[in-house]
Design a protein around this motif. Structure first.
Motif, PDB file in Angstrom:
ATOM      1  N   GLY A  30       0.826  -1.201   0.000  1.00  0.00           N
ATOM      2  CA  GLY A  30       0.000   0.000   0.000  1.00  0.00           C
ATOM      3  C   GLY A  30       0.862   1.254   0.000  1.00  0.00           C
ATOM      4  N   VAL A  31       1.925   1.244   0.805  1.00  0.00           N
ATOM      5  CA  VAL A  31       2.849   2.378   0.823  1.00  0.00           C
ATOM      6  C   VAL A  31       3.583   2.472  -0.517  1.00  0.00           C
ATOM      7  N   TRP A  32       3.957   1.332  -1.090  1.00  0.00           N
ATOM      8  CA  TRP A  32       4.618   1.331  -2.408  1.00  0.00           C
ATOM      9  C   TRP A  32       3.722   2.024  -3.433  1.00  0.00           C
ATOM     10  N   GLY A  39       2.836   9.198  -6.470  1.00  0.00           N
ATOM     11  CA  GLY A  39       3.834  10.252  -6.360  1.00  0.00           C
ATOM     12  C   GLY A  39       4.006  10.874  -4.989  1.00  0.00           C
ATOM     13  N   MET A  40       3.599  10.181  -3.941  1.00  0.00           N
ATOM     14  CA  MET A  40       3.789  10.710  -2.589  1.00  0.00           C
ATOM     15  C   MET A  40       5.281  10.753  -2.272  1.00  0.00           C
ATOM     16  N   ASN A  41       5.755  11.878  -1.795  1.00  0.00           N
ATOM     17  CA  ASN A  41       7.175  12.043  -1.490  1.00  0.00           C
ATOM     18  C   ASN A  41       7.414  11.637  -0.039  1.00  0.00           C
ATOM     19  N   TRP A  42       7.727  10.371   0.158  1.00  0.00           N
ATOM     20  CA  TRP A  42       7.977   9.861   1.494  1.00  0.00           C
ATOM     21  C   TRP A  42       9.372   9.262   1.494  1.00  0.00           C
ATOM     22  N   SER A  43      10.332  10.032   1.938  1.00  0.00           N
ATOM     23  CA  SER A  43      11.732   9.620   1.861  1.00  0.00           C
ATOM     24  C   SER A  43      12.032   8.402   2.736  1.00  0.00           C
TER      25      SER A  43
END
Length: 93
Positions: A30-32, A39-43
């Motif tokens: 789900g996070v992938w 396009g979520m910017n989650w470093s």
């Protein structure tokens, strides 16, 4: 009915580990999706912590497969079905 239950003994610990691994895998993918499809910017997802989370999921399923394989019946048939499924997925993709 009681006789049938004795023949198909379940191991609650293995079922619990399998359930947690499935929840982890669903969460990870789900996070992938959020990161790579939306396009979520989650470093953090590209960090060592996320890699360890991914490896934990993979190794948990490998561990479970190794622990559960001796308990199964019709091992050759199941192995051939899994192999055939892998071949089909490989051909399609």
């Amino acid at each position: 009915m009681e006789e049938i239950q004795k023949k198909h003994k379940r191991y609650a610990v293995l079922d619990g580990i399998r359930g947690l691994a499935l929840l982890n895998m669903i969460s990870y993918h789900g996070v992938w999706d959020l990161v790579y499809l939306f396009g979520m910017n989650w470093s953090w997802y590209r960090s060592d912590g996320a890699f360890i989370w991914q490896q934990y999921i993979c190794w948990t399923f490998i561990f479970l497969a190794g622990m559960c394989q001796p308990m199964g019946r019709r091992k050759l048939r199941r192995a051939l079905l899994v192999f055939a499924g892998g071949v089909v997925i490989s051909l399609v993709t």
